[in-house]
Design an enzyme around this catalytic site. Sequence first.
Site, PDB file in Angstrom:
ATOM      1  N   GLU A 285       4.245 -45.862  -0.450  1.00  0.00           N
ATOM      2  CA  GLU A 285       5.018 -45.234   0.748  1.00  0.00           C
ATOM      3  C   GLU A 285       5.360 -46.283   1.563  1.00  0.00           C
ATOM      4  O   GLU A 285       6.564 -46.330   2.317  1.00  0.00           O
ATOM      5  CB  GLU A 285       4.014 -44.525   1.568  1.00  0.00           C
ATOM      6  CG  GLU A 285       4.799 -43.231   2.110  1.00  0.00           C
ATOM      7  CD  GLU A 285       3.798 -42.301   2.725  1.00  0.00           C
ATOM      8  OE1 GLU A 285       2.837 -42.494   3.335  1.00  0.00           O
ATOM      9  OE2 GLU A 285       4.111 -41.020   2.489  1.00  0.00           O
ATOM     10  N   HIS A 306      -8.967 -45.536 -23.544  1.00  0.00           N
ATOM     11  CA  HIS A 306      -8.776 -44.629 -24.666  1.00  0.00           C
ATOM     12  C   HIS A 306      -7.581 -43.619 -24.270  1.00  0.00           C
ATOM     13  O   HIS A 306      -7.645 -42.795 -25.058  1.00  0.00           O
ATOM     14  CB  HIS A 306     -10.283 -44.014 -24.748  1.00  0.00           C
ATOM     15  CG  HIS A 306     -11.184 -44.855 -25.145  1.00  0.00           C
ATOM     16  ND1 HIS A 306     -11.684 -45.093 -26.482  1.00  0.00           N
ATOM     17  CD2 HIS A 306     -11.854 -45.760 -24.588  1.00  0.00           C
ATOM     18  CE1 HIS A 306     -12.693 -45.975 -26.539  1.00  0.00           C
ATOM     19  NE2 HIS A 306     -12.884 -46.663 -25.294  1.00  0.00           N
ATOM     20  N   LYS A 420      11.479 -31.898   2.627  1.00  0.00           N
ATOM     21  CA  LYS A 420      10.861 -31.180   3.740  1.00  0.00           C
ATOM     22  C   LYS A 420      12.156 -30.167   4.349  1.00  0.00           C
ATOM     23  O   LYS A 420      12.187 -28.883   4.384  1.00  0.00           O
ATOM     24  CB  LYS A 420      10.085 -31.682   4.719  1.00  0.00           C
ATOM     25  CG  LYS A 420       8.890 -32.310   4.472  1.00  0.00           C
ATOM     26  CD  LYS A 420       8.106 -32.844   5.858  1.00  0.00           C
ATOM     27  CE  LYS A 420       7.027 -33.671   5.416  1.00  0.00           C
ATOM     28  NZ  LYS A 420       6.419 -34.520   6.475  1.00  0.00           N
TER      29      LYS A 420
END
Lengths: 435, 435
Positions: A285, A306, A420
């Site tokens: 960010e 793995h 948003k």
Amino acid sequence: MVKFDYDGCGSFVSDEEQQRYVQTALKAYDLLMAGDGAGSDFLGWKTLPSDVPESLIEECEAVRDDWKAKGVDLVLVIGIGGSYLGSKCAIEALSHSFIRPEGVPQIVFAGQNLSEEYLSEVLDLAKIRNVACVVISKSGTTTEPAVAFRIIKNYIEETYGEKEASERIVAVTDARRGALKTLAERKGYRSFVVPDNVGGRFSVLTPVGLLPIVLAGFDVRQMLEGAAEMQKYLSLDRSEFNPAVLYASIRNLLYAEKGFSTEILVCYTPKLQYLGEWWKQLFGESEGKEGKGIFPASVVCTTDLHSMGQFIQDGSRNLFETVVSVEKSNRDLTVFPDGQNYDELNYLAGQHVEHCNAMAQLGTSMAHIEGGVPQMVLSIERINERNLGSLFYFFEFSCGISAYMLGVNPFNQPGVETYKHKMFALLKKPGYESI
Amino acid sequence: MVKFDYDGCGSFVSDEEQQRYVQTALKAYDLLMAGDGAGSDFLGWKTLPSDVPESLIEECEAVRDDWKAKGVDLVLVIGIGGSYLGSKCAIEALSHSFIRPEGVPQIVFAGQNLSEEYLSEVLDLAKIRNVACVVISKSGTTTEPAVAFRIIKNYIEETYGEKEASERIVAVTDARRGALKTLAERKGYRSFVVPDNVGGRFSVLTPVGLLPIVLAGFDVRQMLEGAAEMQKYLSLDRSEFNPAVLYASIRNLLYAEKGFSTEILVCYTPKLQYLGEWWKQLFGESEGKEGKGIFPASVVCTTDLHSMGQFIQDGSRNLFETVVSVEKSNRDLTVFPDGQNYDELNYLAGQHVEHCNAMAQLGTSMAHIEGGVPQMVLSIERINERNLGSLFYFFEFSCGISAYMLGVNPFNQPGVETYKHKMFALLKKPGYESI
């Protein structure tokens, strides 16, 4: 405290290149220390470790003790992003994976998503437990925590009555304004302040992080001491030996000059899984803007050797690693000898499990470096409050330097608004009619 | 079943480019269907959904019922990589986040790391519970599960006695040879077979995945049916409309021609967090070799919109997204009206929480595409066994096509050995003296 080792980059960068980047890093360091770079209204985190007053910790402890007296065994902590990841990281690192100590409430996070199933399940749990709630939001109107809090507040009020509910809800919010501040005043909730000059992803050492960590039974004085020690160390050493300067230098050098576009934060214990998540927000960010930034990823080893191990060893060569190494285990368990030795493990008899882990780490480091993956290592002695505090501060400080080197404002997040706005329009929120 | 939508790539690739990649994908499809590509000894997964006999499921259920009769309330499942992630993914997706139904044992994984703390904590839990164990390892000598099993087997034998222990341990291992097979025969453990022609990351529909999922209380018949339906669909449709062909085409096109080097698997529910981990192994280990491969990452939204969202929206433009979309919630919870409306959420009153989630997803898709992130969407109606089975098969089949398009063997993982060799030398394992 924290040791920094970048030998694993030696074959990828020259001394001359490193010196050049260190010089740029020192300019960024000066900007950060002087407080006259971009986003300088949000530098409160720099002095938090030494600024947090004893009285604040005592207030957190008072909440803990009051709720203990009420028999509270479940604390719902409502928050998202920086109001979630710091305390989640610390609590996961410090807690037993399966068993809760007597007298310590379970901490469950909510408001960090919009999942109807998840929130329903939080309520299922609440209904069979003795519940209190911490709601963390500067504005009180961020959609995820607001939706969760509206529902959970209603549950607590209906279950315990309005008056008792006001003693079971604590707000961490703005000092003066906002929806949550208004509500807290009207209802008489205790409240804690989110400082104006500390952004979410830098807020773990404010009440945003400290209160949940205290409620979970951990020692934030130690955490603040560890951070303060790191603050002192990093802010007094304006040199090429400052590990934050070095970390910021080398990661920018690998990114800008060598084509390494992804950094993987690696740890060798599941306890630090959420350190990876916290770090991804901090760096992603802060730096991921204006079409730039190192993509932050994380793995937990040996588990992920793995799964992601093949790619890291042998896939596209645009990765570098930063390992958070823990030198000592907090527990004691050895491999014992076995008469039959079907599993061929007797060569490990008498060894600590953590010794095997350490050798896996060392072997993997060697293999990845040989395979073309530069590597830096940050070591702490063991997982505890103090060392977590040091790590938090180290990464925050490094991030400030690193983002300034990249030429971006480390302390804003303009891109977060884009979705948003569209979401509000789709949800027909008044004032957001156009998409 | 599963819907595939790639409209979100329209502004990034031309029809001509897409057609060209589809043609290559169809060649890879033919190779996969004919079974004459690289690694063709490991194509057993292709027909697993229709091959698994009813008797195998009944054997799994017999273990479940026997342990229930003994009052077992904790099953330790020991395995790593492909012997861990498939069942972990399914169990996390299908389970309540906090509450275990009456009569169903808790499933705890072990042997997926070498953490002394984690394994000590598993033992702490075992000591206060009624325990059984499933150990999953083809060879029986993979270090992590072997260390965990040696310690847990000892605990179970000391606690319940040798004879009873042999009824509380089940092995999932090779049909004929290996350390675990030998031990299981000698001790009289029930055992299940890991087929020779199915690699670890493709093994979720073998007993490796099926047994733990049955023990956790879920319906693997439904899961196999969902997978079988997908098997039929994908294997009968040799065309440009086959969604696996399209998915493989577009991701290779974005990677090879457009500079998109990282793919993010996105979901909007915490239930699918481990689908991301399973998918990362599947694609990362299949494709990440010979200096090639798309780096696989994953996020859980809306949580990670508040951490990785800024970077995805606005950071380095080398990312594309594949969203696993869930259309319906399995629970029912609405936002109710509030007289005061301090939180300004009354515009959502009467809406399902999941409606907010869906609009967040839609708004985010639009924002990310506009921001330069190509997007594909796989939709399922809801999270259940059937749809998980479909998703597993879809991704496995797509992965086979995609890796063949990239020109690598999808079914080997040579890079995983490199660190092991060095680790063994450091641990002074006989036969591994040189690093």
